[in-house]
Design a protein around this motif. Sequence first.
Motif, PDB file in Angstrom:
ATOM      1  N   GLN A  27       0.832  -1.182   0.000  1.00  0.00           N
ATOM      2  CA  GLN A  27       0.000   0.000   0.000  1.00  0.00           C
ATOM      3  C   GLN A  27       0.878   1.248   0.000  1.00  0.00           C
ATOM      4  N   VAL A  28       0.666   2.099  -0.976  1.00  0.00           N
ATOM      5  CA  VAL A  28       1.449   3.328  -1.077  1.00  0.00           C
ATOM      6  C   VAL A  28       0.951   4.334  -0.051  1.00  0.00           C
ATOM      7  N   GLN A  29       1.891   4.923   0.649  1.00  0.00           N
ATOM      8  CA  GLN A  29       1.558   6.003   1.582  1.00  0.00           C
ATOM      9  C   GLN A  29       2.381   7.235   1.239  1.00  0.00           C
ATOM     10  N   LEU A  30       1.723   8.377   1.248  1.00  0.00           N
ATOM     11  CA  LEU A  30       2.370   9.658   1.002  1.00  0.00           C
ATOM     12  C   LEU A  30       2.079  10.565   2.189  1.00  0.00           C
ATOM     13  N   VAL A  31       3.116  11.113   2.770  1.00  0.00           N
ATOM     14  CA  VAL A  31       2.945  11.979   3.936  1.00  0.00           C
ATOM     15  C   VAL A  31       3.642  13.305   3.675  1.00  0.00           C
ATOM     16  N   GLU A  32       2.849  14.377   3.611  1.00  0.00           N
ATOM     17  CA  GLU A  32       3.417  15.703   3.373  1.00  0.00           C
ATOM     18  C   GLU A  32       3.775  16.380   4.694  1.00  0.00           C
ATOM     19  N   SER A  33       4.730  17.272   4.607  1.00  0.00           N
ATOM     20  CA  SER A  33       5.101  18.108   5.742  1.00  0.00           C
ATOM     21  C   SER A  33       5.762  19.368   5.210  1.00  0.00           C
ATOM     22  N   GLY A  34       5.951  20.337   6.098  1.00  0.00           N
ATOM     23  CA  GLY A  34       6.681  21.530   5.715  1.00  0.00           C
ATOM     24  C   GLY A  34       5.839  22.763   5.491  1.00  0.00           C
ATOM     25  N   GLY A  35       4.518  22.619   5.561  1.00  0.00           N
ATOM     26  CA  GLY A  35       3.668  23.781   5.382  1.00  0.00           C
ATOM     27  C   GLY A  35       3.761  24.718   6.568  1.00  0.00           C
ATOM     28  N   GLY A  36       3.161  25.895   6.412  1.00  0.00           N
ATOM     29  CA  GLY A  36       3.168  26.862   7.503  1.00  0.00           C
ATOM     30  C   GLY A  36       2.764  28.235   7.040  1.00  0.00           C
ATOM     31  N   LEU A  37       3.015  29.209   7.890  1.00  0.00           N
ATOM     32  CA  LEU A  37       2.696  30.609   7.609  1.00  0.00           C
ATOM     33  C   LEU A  37       3.979  31.344   7.251  1.00  0.00           C
ATOM     34  N   VAL A  38       3.945  32.065   6.138  1.00  0.00           N
ATOM     35  CA  VAL A  38       5.125  32.802   5.692  1.00  0.00           C
ATOM     36  C   VAL A  38       4.669  34.128   5.084  1.00  0.00           C
ATOM     37  N   GLN A  39       5.518  35.124   5.166  1.00  0.00           N
ATOM     38  CA  GLN A  39       5.198  36.414   4.557  1.00  0.00           C
ATOM     39  C   GLN A  39       5.446  36.367   3.055  1.00  0.00           C
ATOM     40  N   ALA A  40       4.752  37.225   2.349  1.00  0.00           N
ATOM     41  CA  ALA A  40       4.951  37.327   0.910  1.00  0.00           C
ATOM     42  C   ALA A  40       6.423  37.596   0.617  1.00  0.00           C
ATOM     43  N   GLY A  41       6.927  36.896  -0.388  1.00  0.00           N
ATOM     44  CA  GLY A  41       8.330  36.995  -0.748  1.00  0.00           C
ATOM     45  C   GLY A  41       9.210  35.955  -0.081  1.00  0.00           C
ATOM     46  N   GLY A  42       8.652  35.263   0.880  1.00  0.00           N
ATOM     47  CA  GLY A  42       9.404  34.251   1.601  1.00  0.00           C
ATOM     48  C   GLY A  42       9.432  32.911   0.888  1.00  0.00           C
ATOM     49  N   SER A  43      10.006  31.916   1.568  1.00  0.00           N
ATOM     50  CA  SER A  43      10.180  30.590   0.997  1.00  0.00           C
ATOM     51  C   SER A  43       9.730  29.506   1.965  1.00  0.00           C
ATOM     52  N   LEU A  44       9.317  28.395   1.396  1.00  0.00           N
ATOM     53  CA  LEU A  44       9.016  27.179   2.156  1.00  0.00           C
ATOM     54  C   LEU A  44       9.444  25.991   1.319  1.00  0.00           C
ATOM     55  N   ARG A  45       9.779  24.896   1.991  1.00  0.00           N
ATOM     56  CA  ARG A  45      10.040  23.643   1.288  1.00  0.00           C
ATOM     57  C   ARG A  45       9.105  22.582   1.830  1.00  0.00           C
ATOM     58  N   LEU A  46       8.288  22.064   0.945  1.00  0.00           N
ATOM     59  CA  LEU A  46       7.392  20.974   1.300  1.00  0.00           C
ATOM     60  C   LEU A  46       8.075  19.639   1.021  1.00  0.00           C
ATOM     61  N   SER A  47       7.769  18.667   1.874  1.00  0.00           N
ATOM     62  CA  SER A  47       8.306  17.320   1.694  1.00  0.00           C
ATOM     63  C   SER A  47       7.158  16.336   1.555  1.00  0.00           C
ATOM     64  N   CYS A  48       7.398  15.299   0.784  1.00  0.00           N
ATOM     65  CA  CYS A  48       6.434  14.214   0.610  1.00  0.00           C
ATOM     66  C   CYS A  48       7.194  12.902   0.780  1.00  0.00           C
ATOM     67  N   ALA A  49       7.021  12.288   1.921  1.00  0.00           N
ATOM     68  CA  ALA A  49       7.683  11.011   2.203  1.00  0.00           C
ATOM     69  C   ALA A  49       6.831   9.877   1.652  1.00  0.00           C
ATOM     70  N   ALA A  50       7.413   9.090   0.765  1.00  0.00           N
ATOM     71  CA  ALA A  50       6.683   8.024   0.090  1.00  0.00           C
ATOM     72  C   ALA A  50       7.138   6.657   0.599  1.00  0.00           C
ATOM     73  N   SER A  51       6.191   5.751   0.768  1.00  0.00           N
ATOM     74  CA  SER A  51       6.531   4.401   1.220  1.00  0.00           C
ATOM     75  C   SER A  51       5.560   3.395   0.624  1.00  0.00           C
ATOM     76  N   GLY A  52       5.964   2.125   0.663  1.00  0.00           N
ATOM     77  CA  GLY A  52       5.080   1.054   0.240  1.00  0.00           C
ATOM     78  C   GLY A  52       5.334   0.485  -1.137  1.00  0.00           C
ATOM     79  N   ARG A  53       6.201   1.121  -1.896  1.00  0.00           N
ATOM     80  CA  ARG A  53       6.504   0.645  -3.254  1.00  0.00           C
ATOM     81  C   ARG A  53       7.924   1.042  -3.615  1.00  0.00           C
ATOM     82  N   THR A  54       8.364   0.515  -4.740  1.00  0.00           N
ATOM     83  CA  THR A  54       9.554   1.040  -5.391  1.00  0.00           C
ATOM     84  C   THR A  54       9.077   2.072  -6.397  1.00  0.00           C
TER      85      THR A  54
END
Length: 125
Positions: free
Chosen positions: A1-28
Amino acid sequence: QVQLVESGGGLVQAGGSLRLSCAASGRTFSSYAMGWFRQAPGKEREFVAVMRWSGSNTYYADSVKGRFTISRDNAKNTVYLQMNSLKPEDTAVYYCAADSAYSGSYYYTWAYKYWGQGTQVTVSS
């Protein structure tokens, strides 16, 4: 069973940066298509970016081209979405998506079988 788990969201001011992550498991995932979508309140879920797990066939929505970058770390089985120069209109819940077949229909939500739970990104003006 494929699982995808996102993280990294949040509150940021305009012009700023964020990096989202998606951890994948259950398959090649070597041949998988990995996509990012987003959904703002009252709007339909829309395409943001896609790549083959191999790193090829990378595409972006026009609204994020030049500001967002999709990438992956094979060792960590994780896909990233680096978001720079964020704008208030980027505010949305961001979803990671995956499918075993990469197709020319990557723009559409129905092209992906597996979805994460989403992570909220809020950009203040």
